[in-house]
Design a protein around this motif. Structure first.
Motif, PDB file in Angstrom:
ATOM      1  N   ALA A  90     -11.874  14.328   2.778  1.00  0.00           N
ATOM      2  CA  ALA A  90     -11.679  13.181   1.887  1.00  0.00           C
ATOM      3  C   ALA A  90     -12.449  13.373   0.584  1.00  0.00           C
ATOM      4  CB  ALA A  90     -12.124  11.897   2.584  1.00  0.00           C
ATOM      5  N   ALA A  91     -13.661  13.909   0.674  1.00  0.00           N
ATOM      6  CA  ALA A  91     -14.467  14.155  -0.524  1.00  0.00           C
ATOM      7  C   ALA A  91     -13.818  15.194  -1.424  1.00  0.00           C
ATOM      8  CB  ALA A  91     -15.868  14.613  -0.119  1.00  0.00           C
ATOM      9  N   LEU A  92     -13.213  16.216  -0.830  1.00  0.00           N
ATOM     10  CA  LEU A  92     -12.520  17.259  -1.601  1.00  0.00           C
ATOM     11  C   LEU A  92     -11.343  16.667  -2.378  1.00  0.00           C
ATOM     12  CD1 LEU A  92     -12.127  20.392  -2.104  1.00  0.00           C
ATOM     13  CD2 LEU A  92     -10.506  20.308  -0.196  1.00  0.00           C
ATOM     14  N   VAL A  93     -10.500  15.914  -1.680  1.00  0.00           N
ATOM     15  CA  VAL A  93      -9.318  15.329  -2.322  1.00  0.00           C
ATOM     16  C   VAL A  93      -9.726  14.281  -3.356  1.00  0.00           C
ATOM     17  CG1 VAL A  93      -7.174  14.064  -1.938  1.00  0.00           C
ATOM     18  CG2 VAL A  93      -7.935  15.763  -0.267  1.00  0.00           C
ATOM     19  N   ALA A  94     -10.739  13.481  -3.030  1.00  0.00           N
ATOM     20  CA  ALA A  94     -11.212  12.455  -3.965  1.00  0.00           C
ATOM     21  C   ALA A  94     -11.772  13.097  -5.234  1.00  0.00           C
ATOM     22  CB  ALA A  94     -12.284  11.591  -3.304  1.00  0.00           C
ATOM     23  N   GLY A  95     -12.459  14.225  -5.086  1.00  0.00           N
ATOM     24  CA  GLY A  95     -12.979  14.929  -6.250  1.00  0.00           C
ATOM     25  C   GLY A  95     -11.862  15.419  -7.147  1.00  0.00           C
ATOM     26  N   TRP A  96     -10.776  15.898  -6.539  1.00  0.00           N
ATOM     27  CA  TRP A  96      -9.609  16.373  -7.311  1.00  0.00           C
ATOM     28  C   TRP A  96      -8.971  15.210  -8.069  1.00  0.00           C
ATOM     29  CZ3 TRP A  96      -4.403  15.379  -7.680  1.00  0.00           C
ATOM     30  CH2 TRP A  96      -3.620  16.361  -8.310  1.00  0.00           C
ATOM     31  N   ILE A  97      -8.728  14.098  -7.379  1.00  0.00           N
ATOM     32  CA  ILE A  97      -8.112  12.930  -8.019  1.00  0.00           C
ATOM     33  C   ILE A  97      -8.981  12.419  -9.158  1.00  0.00           C
ATOM     34  CG2 ILE A  97      -7.434  10.517  -7.679  1.00  0.00           C
ATOM     35  CD1 ILE A  97      -6.740  11.257  -4.771  1.00  0.00           C
ATOM     36  N   ASP A  98     -10.270  12.308  -8.896  1.00  0.00           N
ATOM     37  CA  ASP A  98     -11.181  11.756  -9.897  1.00  0.00           C
ATOM     38  C   ASP A  98     -11.245  12.635 -11.136  1.00  0.00           C
ATOM     39  OD1 ASP A  98     -12.862   9.439 -10.213  1.00  0.00           O
ATOM     40  OD2 ASP A  98     -14.549  10.813 -10.345  1.00  0.00           O
ATOM     41  N   ALA A  99     -11.206  13.953 -10.949  1.00  0.00           N
ATOM     42  CA  ALA A  99     -11.276  14.865 -12.086  1.00  0.00           C
ATOM     43  C   ALA A  99     -10.022  14.809 -12.938  1.00  0.00           C
ATOM     44  CB  ALA A  99     -11.496  16.293 -11.595  1.00  0.00           C
ATOM     45  N   VAL A 100      -8.871  14.620 -12.312  1.00  0.00           N
ATOM     46  CA  VAL A 100      -7.611  14.625 -13.062  1.00  0.00           C
ATOM     47  C   VAL A 100      -7.423  13.332 -13.837  1.00  0.00           C
ATOM     48  CG1 VAL A 100      -5.107  14.759 -12.893  1.00  0.00           C
ATOM     49  CG2 VAL A 100      -6.516  16.232 -11.464  1.00  0.00           C
ATOM     50  N   VAL A 101      -7.623  12.205 -13.167  1.00  0.00           N
ATOM     51  CA  VAL A 101      -7.294  10.944 -13.833  1.00  0.00           C
ATOM     52  C   VAL A 101      -8.188   9.773 -13.439  1.00  0.00           C
ATOM     53  CG1 VAL A 101      -5.622  10.059 -12.156  1.00  0.00           C
ATOM     54  CG2 VAL A 101      -5.241   9.657 -14.607  1.00  0.00           C
ATOM     55  N   GLY A 102      -9.213  10.006 -12.642  1.00  0.00           N
ATOM     56  CA  GLY A 102     -10.061   8.916 -12.172  1.00  0.00           C
ATOM     57  C   GLY A 102      -9.466   8.249 -10.949  1.00  0.00           C
ATOM     58  N   GLY A 103     -10.271   7.455 -10.259  1.00  0.00           N
ATOM     59  CA  GLY A 103      -9.772   6.726  -9.094  1.00  0.00           C
ATOM     60  C   GLY A 103     -10.055   7.399  -7.770  1.00  0.00           C
ATOM     61  N   LEU A 109       0.227   7.771 -12.908  1.00  0.00           N
ATOM     62  CA  LEU A 109       1.176   6.792 -12.376  1.00  0.00           C
ATOM     63  C   LEU A 109       1.050   6.666 -10.857  1.00  0.00           C
ATOM     64  CD1 LEU A 109       4.344   7.579 -14.531  1.00  0.00           C
ATOM     65  CD2 LEU A 109       2.945   5.507 -14.611  1.00  0.00           C
ATOM     66  N   VAL A 110       0.861   7.783 -10.173  1.00  0.00           N
ATOM     67  CA  VAL A 110       0.687   7.745  -8.720  1.00  0.00           C
ATOM     68  C   VAL A 110      -0.565   6.955  -8.358  1.00  0.00           C
ATOM     69  CG1 VAL A 110       0.232   9.133  -6.663  1.00  0.00           C
ATOM     70  CG2 VAL A 110       1.937   9.900  -8.320  1.00  0.00           C
ATOM     71  N   VAL A 111      -1.662   7.214  -9.075  1.00  0.00           N
ATOM     72  CA  VAL A 111      -2.921   6.522  -8.796  1.00  0.00           C
ATOM     73  C   VAL A 111      -2.799   5.028  -9.095  1.00  0.00           C
ATOM     74  CG1 VAL A 111      -5.352   6.308  -9.497  1.00  0.00           C
ATOM     75  CG2 VAL A 111      -4.351   8.568  -9.127  1.00  0.00           C
ATOM     76  N   SER A 128      -0.854   3.386  -6.374  1.00  0.00           N
ATOM     77  CA  SER A 128      -1.678   3.375  -5.156  1.00  0.00           C
ATOM     78  C   SER A 128      -2.728   2.275  -5.228  1.00  0.00           C
ATOM     79  CB  SER A 128      -2.358   4.733  -4.969  1.00  0.00           C
ATOM     80  OG  SER A 128      -1.403   5.757  -4.810  1.00  0.00           O
ATOM     81  N   LEU A 129      -3.308   2.110  -6.425  1.00  0.00           N
ATOM     82  CA  LEU A 129      -4.313   1.069  -6.601  1.00  0.00           C
ATOM     83  C   LEU A 129      -3.689  -0.317  -6.443  1.00  0.00           C
ATOM     84  CD1 LEU A 129      -7.138   0.149  -7.297  1.00  0.00           C
ATOM     85  CD2 LEU A 129      -6.615   0.473  -9.716  1.00  0.00           C
ATOM     86  N   VAL A 130      -2.498  -0.515  -7.008  1.00  0.00           N
ATOM     87  CA  VAL A 130      -1.797  -1.796  -6.856  1.00  0.00           C
ATOM     88  C   VAL A 130      -1.534  -2.078  -5.378  1.00  0.00           C
ATOM     89  CG1 VAL A 130       0.363  -3.031  -7.293  1.00  0.00           C
ATOM     90  CG2 VAL A 130      -0.731  -1.757  -9.140  1.00  0.00           C
ATOM     91  N   ALA A 131      -1.088  -1.063  -4.647  1.00  0.00           N
ATOM     92  CA  ALA A 131      -0.804  -1.232  -3.222  1.00  0.00           C
ATOM     93  C   ALA A 131      -2.066  -1.589  -2.445  1.00  0.00           C
ATOM     94  CB  ALA A 131      -0.179   0.049  -2.661  1.00  0.00           C
ATOM     95  N   LYS A 132      -3.170  -0.923  -2.787  1.00  0.00           N
ATOM     96  CA  LYS A 132      -4.425  -1.200  -2.090  1.00  0.00           C
ATOM     97  C   LYS A 132      -4.908  -2.616  -2.374  1.00  0.00           C
ATOM     98  CE  LYS A 132      -9.220   0.273  -1.534  1.00  0.00           C
ATOM     99  NZ  LYS A 132      -9.726  -1.124  -1.661  1.00  0.00           N
ATOM    100  N   LEU A 133      -4.859  -3.021  -3.627  1.00  0.00           N
ATOM    101  CA  LEU A 133      -5.288  -4.372  -3.986  1.00  0.00           C
ATOM    102  C   LEU A 133      -4.407  -5.419  -3.316  1.00  0.00           C
ATOM    103  CD1 LEU A 133      -6.079  -3.887  -7.783  1.00  0.00           C
ATOM    104  CD2 LEU A 133      -7.725  -4.183  -5.924  1.00  0.00           C
ATOM    105  N   ALA A 134      -3.105  -5.163  -3.268  1.00  0.00           N
ATOM    106  CA  ALA A 134      -2.188  -6.093  -2.609  1.00  0.00           C
ATOM    107  C   ALA A 134      -2.498  -6.201  -1.121  1.00  0.00           C
ATOM    108  CB  ALA A 134      -0.746  -5.640  -2.821  1.00  0.00           C
ATOM    109  N   PHE A 135      -2.780  -5.064  -0.506  1.00  0.00           N
ATOM    110  CA  PHE A 135      -3.127  -5.068   0.926  1.00  0.00           C
ATOM    111  C   PHE A 135      -4.414  -5.849   1.164  1.00  0.00           C
ATOM    112  CE2 PHE A 135      -5.441  -3.230   4.517  1.00  0.00           C
ATOM    113  CZ  PHE A 135      -4.512  -3.364   5.532  1.00  0.00           C
TER     114      PHE A 135
END
Length: 259
Positions: free
Chosen positions: A15-28, A243-245, A248-255
């Protein structure tokens, strides 16, 4: 540190590996890392989860920032100024957080994010090199420091989810940056805010340092890979991930709002 199985540690590192990739590309990246820690450490206190999250995230963010600065045209001085304003804003937001219900904020943020997604989709040129308008005036820099740094920093302290994504969008709009350079600038700002938060958690003694050290290695690797991919693939790649992030954030907040 609480007893943690080897399987849990491995999953947290992934999870830390994937989160680091997402955060570096566009944040989140926190959208993945924080829930992973909450699931993996069910008996840990909220302070331990948040403190460990910051200790992991700051390593990957710093690595990504270094990778960006070496190859992207980042104005480090301006980025640090925005970061210091964001640090002050986040402290102010944290001060008011106790009196604000997240149930009130979530619908507002969801509407804003849907609007952001629509804007980015309807304007494919937003955040590309061709839209960049060269050096910006002092007024725009001051606006970025006060509104982007202070405003989004305040939001980070008050609520938090999607701060990195908002930074990328705001920096793109206010400073006329392409999305790659905006991502690079956002990383420097994030280092400043993470450092302030981590110092507070460390002072309170809520960081699980041993677990954080192991996860940080993977977060750093993900951050370096993400930064290099963003630099090599360009603004359009960052736009798609954005756009994917956002969705995903909208879906998480809605949940969170209606679950």
């Amino acid at each position: 540190m609480p007893d943690i199985s080897l399987t849990t540690i491995v999953l947290l590192c992934v999870a830390a590996l994937v989160a680091g990739w997402i955060d570096a590309v566009v944040g989140g990246g926190g959208l993945l890392l924080l829930p992973a820690l909450l699931l993996g450490l069910p008996h840990a206190s909220p302070g331990q989860v948040l403190g460990t999250n910051k200790a992991v995230a700051i390593v990957g963010t710093t690595g990504a920032a270094v990778a960006y600065v070496r190859r992207a045209p980042v104005q480090v001085k301006t980025a640090v100024r925005i970061g210091l304003a964001a640090l002050a804003g986040s402290m102010a937001g944290a001060f008011f957080a106790a009196g604000i219900s997240s149930d009130v904020l979530r619908p507002v943020i969801m509407v804003v994010l849907v609007g952001v997604a629509a804007f980015v989709m309807l304007r494919p040129s937003f955040g590309t090199q061709t839209e960049a308008k060269g050096p910006v005036g002092r007024a725009r820099v001051v606006t970025a420091i006060v509104l982007v740094g202070g405003g989004i920093g305040f939001y980070d302290g008050l609520f938090g989810p999607g701060t990195g994504t908002f930074l990328v969008l705001a920096l793109t709009a206010v400073l006329h940056l392409d999305m790659v350079t905006a991502s690079a600038t956002a990383k420097i700002v994030n280092v400043c805010t993470n450092a302030g938060a981590l110092a507070m958690f460390a002072y309170q003694g809520t960081v699980l340092w041993q677990l954080a050290a192991v996860m940080a290695v993977f977060n750093l690797a993900g951050g370096m890979i993400g930064a290099r991919m963003a630099l090599s693939k360009g603004a359009e790649f960052v736009r798609r991930v954005l756009l994917v992030v956002v969705f995903s954030l909208v879906a998480k907040l809605a949940f969170d709002q209606w679950s």
